[in-house]
Design a protein around this motif. Structure first.
Motif, short mmCIF file in Angstrom:
data_model
loop_
_atom_site.label_atom_id
_atom_site.label_comp_id
_atom_site.label_asym_id
_atom_site.label_seq_id
_atom_site.Cartn_x
_atom_site.Cartn_y
_atom_site.Cartn_z
N GLN A 46 0.84 -1.20 0.00
CA GLN A 46 0.00 0.00 0.00
C GLN A 46 0.87 1.25 0.00
O GLN A 46 1.12 1.87 1.02
CB GLN A 46 -0.93 -0.01 1.22
N ASN A 47 1.37 1.61 -1.15
CA ASN A 47 2.15 2.83 -1.28
C ASN A 47 1.95 3.40 -2.67
O ASN A 47 1.45 2.73 -3.56
CB ASN A 47 3.63 2.57 -0.98
N LEU A 48 2.36 4.62 -2.83
CA LEU A 48 2.25 5.30 -4.12
C LEU A 48 3.65 5.62 -4.63
O LEU A 48 4.54 5.96 -3.86
CB LEU A 48 1.46 6.60 -3.99
N TRP A 49 3.84 5.49 -5.94
CA TRP A 49 5.08 5.93 -6.53
C TRP A 49 5.18 7.45 -6.33
O TRP A 49 4.16 8.14 -6.24
CB TRP A 49 5.12 5.60 -8.01
N PRO A 50 6.41 7.99 -6.23
CA PRO A 50 6.54 9.44 -6.03
C PRO A 50 5.76 10.26 -7.05
O PRO A 50 5.13 11.27 -6.71
CB PRO A 50 8.05 9.66 -6.15
N ALA A 51 5.78 9.84 -8.32
CA ALA A 51 5.06 10.58 -9.36
C ALA A 51 3.55 10.55 -9.12
O ALA A 51 2.84 11.50 -9.45
CB ALA A 51 5.39 10.02 -10.74
N GLU A 52 3.06 9.44 -8.55
CA GLU A 52 1.63 9.32 -8.27
C GLU A 52 1.24 10.21 -7.09
O GLU A 52 0.23 10.91 -7.14
CB GLU A 52 1.29 7.86 -7.98
N GLY A 71 -5.09 -3.69 -5.58
CA GLY A 71 -5.64 -2.67 -4.69
C GLY A 71 -4.64 -1.68 -4.14
O GLY A 71 -4.96 -0.95 -3.19
N ARG A 72 -3.47 -1.62 -4.73
CA ARG A 72 -2.44 -0.71 -4.21
C ARG A 72 -2.96 0.73 -4.15
O ARG A 72 -2.86 1.40 -3.12
CB ARG A 72 -1.20 -0.79 -5.11
N HIS A 73 -3.52 1.20 -5.26
CA HIS A 73 -4.02 2.58 -5.28
C HIS A 73 -5.32 2.71 -4.50
O HIS A 73 -5.56 3.72 -3.84
CB HIS A 73 -4.25 3.04 -6.71
N ALA A 76 -4.43 2.99 -0.82
CA ALA A 76 -3.68 4.21 -0.53
C ALA A 76 -4.57 5.44 -0.63
O ALA A 76 -4.48 6.35 0.20
CB ALA A 76 -2.50 4.33 -1.49
N LEU A 77 -5.46 5.47 -1.62
CA LEU A 77 -6.34 6.61 -1.78
C LEU A 77 -7.43 6.63 -0.72
O LEU A 77 -7.78 7.69 -0.19
CB LEU A 77 -6.95 6.62 -3.18
N ARG A 83 -13.03 8.57 -2.15
CA ARG A 83 -13.97 7.51 -2.52
C ARG A 83 -13.48 6.93 -3.85
O ARG A 83 -13.38 7.66 -4.84
CB ARG A 83 -15.39 8.04 -2.66
N VAL A 84 -13.19 5.63 -3.87
CA VAL A 84 -12.57 5.05 -5.05
C VAL A 84 -13.28 3.77 -5.47
O VAL A 84 -13.61 2.92 -4.63
CB VAL A 84 -11.08 4.72 -4.80
N THR A 85 -13.51 3.63 -6.76
CA THR A 85 -14.00 2.38 -7.36
C THR A 85 -12.89 1.85 -8.26
O THR A 85 -12.29 2.61 -9.03
CB THR A 85 -15.26 2.63 -8.20
N GLY A 86 -12.62 0.56 -8.18
CA GLY A 86 -11.61 -0.05 -9.03
C GLY A 86 -12.23 -0.93 -10.09
O GLY A 86 -13.37 -1.39 -9.94
N ILE A 87 -11.48 -1.16 -11.15
CA ILE A 87 -11.88 -2.13 -12.16
C ILE A 87 -10.64 -2.87 -12.63
O ILE A 87 -9.60 -2.26 -12.87
CB ILE A 87 -12.62 -1.47 -13.35
N ASP A 88 -10.76 -4.20 -12.74
CA ASP A 88 -9.65 -5.01 -13.21
C ASP A 88 -10.20 -6.31 -13.78
O ASP A 88 -11.20 -6.84 -13.29
CB ASP A 88 -8.66 -5.31 -12.08
#
Length: 241
Positions: A46-52, A71-73, A76-77, A83-88
């Motif tokens: 659970q981390n973000l790249w510096p650019a992110e 679910g990394r992002h 983290a978000l 509020r985040v919805t993911g799709i994969d």
């Protein structure tokens, strides 16, 4: 003869890591034989790249994470109040998202699943995920689908692969150009332990190419930040209807 079983290699890798396997790498093999080995933890922790992390202030409202993986992002978000919805498309990765507490996840291919129109305030294509489109035409189709689903901006992190000095990469890019393809085009497959995936196309559009593809899909590049070694960030806004 039965059809070949399509392996969810990415899902197997992130699940294996989550279950304690820290030794087996996820291998990305390019068609010319070049390979990259990475720990699956790169897509799990659970981390973000510096650019992110540097573009989080560009996100607002309900965020759609395209290609959310394990679910990394999402995590983290969410920990930052979004509020985040993911799709994969990876069933195992989606299952892992839910096991980790990120339950608002759509299992399916973003190129095929019907997304509600204007349902999201922001979309993110982090982790170079604009490559999901596979080809210039596929990227236009991907961006057009997101244009219909998103009310606001699209925030992305990608890489300009031409900013390299490695001869093998430069040779591959030159072969792409000679064949009439984008220098950022790739054909690759994933390997994890005894599992081998199918070959698939990926595209890393450079900054200039991105502007052309975005315009064809109804977006304008409102902001871009490039780096000397390749990674860049961009914010796309809806073009005038």
């Amino acid at each position: 003869m039965s059809a070949p079983v399509l392996r969810d290699v990415f899902g197997e890798a992130v699940t294996g890591y989550w279950q304690g396997d820290r030794a087996t790498p996820l291998i990305v093999r390019r068609e010319d034989g070049h390979i990259d080995r990475s720990s699956p933890g790169m897509w799990v922790e659970q981390n973000l790249w510096p650019a992110e992390a540097a573009v989080l202030h560009r996100l607002h409202g309900h965020v759609l994470d395209v290609g959310c993986g394990a679910g990394r992002h999402l995590l983290a978000l969410a920990s930052r109040g979004f509020r985040v919805t993911g799709i994969d498309r990876s069933p195992l990765a989606v299952s892992l998202c839910r096991e980790r507490g990120a339950e608002d996840v759509i299992e399916g291919d973003v190129m095929e699943v019907a997304l509600p129109e204007k349902n999201f305030d922001t979309a993110i294509l982090f982790g170079n995920n604009i490559g999901i489109g596979g080809t210039p035409g596929g990227v236009i189709r991907l961006l057009a689908r997101l244009r219909r689903a998103v009310r606001g901006n699209l925030v992305m992190i990608s890489i300009d692969v031409t900013r390299t000095r490695r001869r093998k990469h430069l040779k591959y890019q030159q072969e792409n150009r000679a064949a009439g393809r984008s220098p950022g085009a790739m054909v690759m497959r994933l390997e994890y332990g005894d599992s081998t995936g199918q070959w698939f196309s990926w595209l890393h559009p450079g900054p200039v190419e991105l502007q052309v593809l975005a315009a064809a899909a109804g977006w304008s590049v409102a902001w871009m930040q490039e780096t000397d070694n390749g990674p860049y960030a961009a914010v796309l806004t809806p073009a005038d209807d």
